[in-house]
Write an enzyme that holds these catalytic residues in place. Structure first.
Site, PDB file in Angstrom:
ATOM      1  N   TYR A 142     -30.747  29.865  -1.969  1.00 18.15           N
ATOM      2  CA  TYR A 142     -31.166  31.178  -2.466  1.00 18.15           C
ATOM      3  C   TYR A 142     -30.559  32.251  -1.579  1.00 18.15           C
ATOM      4  O   TYR A 142     -30.623  32.157  -0.348  1.00 18.15           O
ATOM      5  CB  TYR A 142     -32.697  31.283  -2.430  1.00 18.15           C
ATOM      6  CG  TYR A 142     -33.242  32.635  -2.864  1.00 18.15           C
ATOM      7  CD1 TYR A 142     -33.102  33.076  -4.180  1.00 18.15           C
ATOM      8  CD2 TYR A 142     -33.902  33.470  -1.957  1.00 18.15           C
ATOM      9  CE1 TYR A 142     -33.609  34.319  -4.579  1.00 18.15           C
ATOM     10  CE2 TYR A 142     -34.415  34.700  -2.349  1.00 18.15           C
ATOM     11  CZ  TYR A 142     -34.262  35.120  -3.664  1.00 18.15           C
ATOM     12  OH  TYR A 142     -34.768  36.336  -4.058  1.00 18.15           O
ATOM     13  N   ASP A 237     -25.287  32.534   5.069  1.00 16.54           N
ATOM     14  CA  ASP A 237     -26.516  33.281   4.822  1.00 16.54           C
ATOM     15  C   ASP A 237     -27.563  32.769   5.806  1.00 16.54           C
ATOM     16  O   ASP A 237     -28.165  31.718   5.611  1.00 16.54           O
ATOM     17  CB  ASP A 237     -26.966  33.088   3.375  1.00 16.54           C
ATOM     18  CG  ASP A 237     -28.296  33.792   3.084  1.00 16.54           C
ATOM     19  OD1 ASP A 237     -28.899  34.353   4.019  1.00 16.54           O
ATOM     20  OD2 ASP A 237     -28.723  33.768   1.917  1.00 16.54           O
ATOM     21  N   LYS A 265     -35.383  38.684   7.666  1.00 14.28           N
ATOM     22  CA  LYS A 265     -36.589  38.020   8.160  1.00 14.28           C
ATOM     23  C   LYS A 265     -36.798  38.244   9.671  1.00 14.28           C
ATOM     24  O   LYS A 265     -37.211  39.329  10.039  1.00 14.28           O
ATOM     25  CB  LYS A 265     -36.563  36.554   7.745  1.00 14.28           C
ATOM     26  CG  LYS A 265     -36.549  36.473   6.208  1.00 14.28           C
ATOM     27  CD  LYS A 265     -36.805  35.122   5.600  1.00 14.28           C
ATOM     28  CE  LYS A 265     -37.012  35.280   4.101  1.00 14.28           C
ATOM     29  NZ  LYS A 265     -36.044  34.663   3.245  1.00 14.28           N
TER      30      LYS A 265
HETATM   31  C1  LIG Z   1     -35.361  35.315   2.015  1.00 12.44           C
HETATM   32  C2  LIG Z   1     -33.936  35.015   1.807  1.00 12.44           C
HETATM   33  C3  LIG Z   1     -33.051  35.929   1.205  1.00 12.44           C
HETATM   34  C4  LIG Z   1     -33.531  37.213   0.574  1.00 12.44           C
HETATM   35  O1  LIG Z   1     -34.071  38.086   1.489  1.00 12.44           O
HETATM   36  P1  LIG Z   1     -35.096  39.230   0.962  1.00 12.44           P
HETATM   37  O2  LIG Z   1     -35.368  40.032   2.185  1.00 12.44           O
HETATM   38  O3  LIG Z   1     -36.278  38.501   0.404  1.00 12.44           O
HETATM   39  O4  LIG Z   1     -34.381  40.000  -0.083  1.00 12.44           O
HETATM   40  C5  LIG Z   1     -31.712  35.632   1.168  1.00 12.44           C
HETATM   41  N1  LIG Z   1     -31.248  34.479   1.682  1.00 12.44           N
HETATM   42  C6  LIG Z   1     -32.047  33.568   2.261  1.00 12.44           C
HETATM   43  C7  LIG Z   1     -31.477  32.334   2.839  1.00 12.44           C
HETATM   44  C8  LIG Z   1     -33.422  33.796   2.315  1.00 12.44           C
HETATM   45  O5  LIG Z   1     -34.221  32.862   2.852  1.00 12.44           O
END
Ligand SMILES: *Cc1c(COP(=O)(O)O)cnc(C)c1O
Length: 425
Positions: A142, A237, A265
């Site tokens: 994701y 990511d 995060k």
């Molecule tokens: C949480 C997450 C996102 C999206 O971040 P948001 O701040 O919720 O938009 C993108 N990539 C990874 C791997 C994530 O865990």
């Protein structure tokens, strides 16, 4: 009716599903989502006053636990001199310097407010830099809800993606190739056939969005090799893994250098803050220096940056991540041991401060293997744990998080609750 029930009923009148992000709604596990009123250290309290040991930590950001005094102080002190200016501040320079020091692949960074923005901006930048449209992602990873990234595997051998959400144009999804995580041969084949048309690979170096799936030896190395050979941009990511699996992220843990990375995060300490960055020659294609447009009214918000800096300071304490990893391992080992004692097919693993537990005999290595785990059993387990005061992710397909605030007593209490839950399954 409990207060949680009342609040959930009330919220559903004017908020779709009663939540502002879908997984919070408990749809996959059933039941009423808990409305939280307070968090302190490793604990949260719901609207009925029940206390839980929290293994979500706001889905990753709270690596020091809830309401850490230094972060709260940084937020309050900063807010007192203004919430936002829409103009640069010294703190942003300090944040950029800190990030480039802690993560060696970062030469330049730009701050955003969410991981979604960071990932979609990194993809746009990679497309603008290479002049190519195609990107590669992996099923089960994701990267936020940008249109090009809400794409699932199509049918057929070479998987041109299909929209994974209504509202994403099929024409756009077709530019995203969706491969299987850990499928080294699949990656080599796609690059052999069309590598010179691929702008970027975007990947979670440790996947935390299909439960937890770790990279097999050689997988990340292969991604690096094919991108280098074909002039494609390798995007890690690290929104979830950054500053959590190691101070320098998964790229430090596995020793692979991406061209661009995204963070979120942990970097914001619980405030809306995210980052994309990497090679200076690529980052210089961003406006105002270059032709790739990207912007944000609240980007680099002073309060969020102050919170992030306060949290990052603690993570630089020598031994921080070793201690967090040991604690996380103890939790997983305890739960797996309890399951074995009760004869339940269950496995688990951790990388740094994130973990995955699975109702399957062996640790899964790909999306189909994760999908094969016993979801119904997880749901019953989840509710046993919730009743016992342990708050796990309300889905079998999310990773869990331990914070530095969790004590050995919290871990022991969790393992004891798991033992009782396994026995009752
Ligand atoms: C949480 C997450 C996102 C999206 O971040 P948001 O701040 O919720 O938009 C993108 N990539 C990874 C791997 C994530 O865990």
């Amino acid at each position: 009716m409990s207060r949680n029930d009342t609040l959930f009923a009330r919220s559903q009148t004017h908020i779709p599903g009663g939540v502002n992000s879908p997984v919070r709604a408990f749809r996959s596990v059933g039941g009423t989502p808990r409305f939280f009123e307070r968090g302190q250290g490793p604990h949260v309290w719901d609207a009925d006053g029940k206390r839980y040991i929290d293994y979500i930590g706001s889905w990753g950001p709270l690596i020091l636990g809830h309401a850490h005094p230094d972060i709260v102080e940084a937020v309050c002190a900063t807010a007192r001199s203004g919430m936002s200016y829409g103009a640069p501040t010294e703190r942003e320079a300090e944040m950029a310097e800190t990030l480039c020091r802690l993560v060696p692949s970062l030469e330049m960074v730009r701050l955003t407010s969410s991981g979604t923005e960071a990932c979609m901006s990194a993809v746009r930048l990679a497309r603008g830099f290479t002049g190519r449209n195609r990107i590669v992602k992996f099923e089960g990873c994701y990267h936020g809800h940008g249109d090009s990234l809400l794409v699932k595997a199509g049918s057929g051998m070479l998987t041109f993606g299909n929209p994974d959400s209504a509202g994403v144009p099929a024409d756009l999804a077709a530019h995203t190739l969706v491969l299987q995580y850990n499928d080294i041969e699949g990656v080599k084949q796609v690059f052999a056939e069309m590598g010179d048309t691929i702008a970027a690979i975007i990947v979670e170096p440790v996947v935390g969005n299909m439960n937890l799936v770790a990279p097999e030896p050689g997988f990340l190395e292969t991604l690096r090799e094919v991108c280098t050979r074909h002039g494609s941009v390798l995007i890690f990511d690290e929104v979830m893994t950054g500053f959590r699996v190691a101070l320098g992220g998964a790229q430090a843990h596995y020793g692979i250098t991406p061209d661009l990375s995204t963070f979120g995060k942990v970097v914001g300490g619980g405030m809306p803050l995210a980052v994309f960055g990497g090679r200076a020659d690529i980052m210089k294609h961003l406006a105002p220096l270059g032709p790739v447009y990207q912007a944000g009214t609240l980007s680099g918000n002073p309060v969020a940056v102050a919170a992030g800096l306060a949290q990052l300071k603690h993570l630089q304490t020598p031994g921080f991540h070793d201690a967090l990893a040991a604690k996380t391992r103890a939790l997983v080992d305890g739960m797996v041991g309890a399951a074995h004692d009760t004869g339940v097919a269950f496995s688990g693993q951790s990388v740094g401060g994130m973990f995955g537990v699975y109702f399957s005999a062996a640790v899964p290595k790909s999306y189909p293997e994760v999908m094969d785990s016993d979801r119904e059993r997880f749901n019953r387990f989840f509710h046993h744990m919730l009743d016992a005061g342990v708050y796990l992710a309300p889905s079998a397909f999310e990773a869990g998080f331990v914070s530095a605030a969790h004590t050995d007593a919290d871990i022991a209490e969790t393992v004891a609750a798991a033992r009782a839950a396994f026995a009752a399954l």
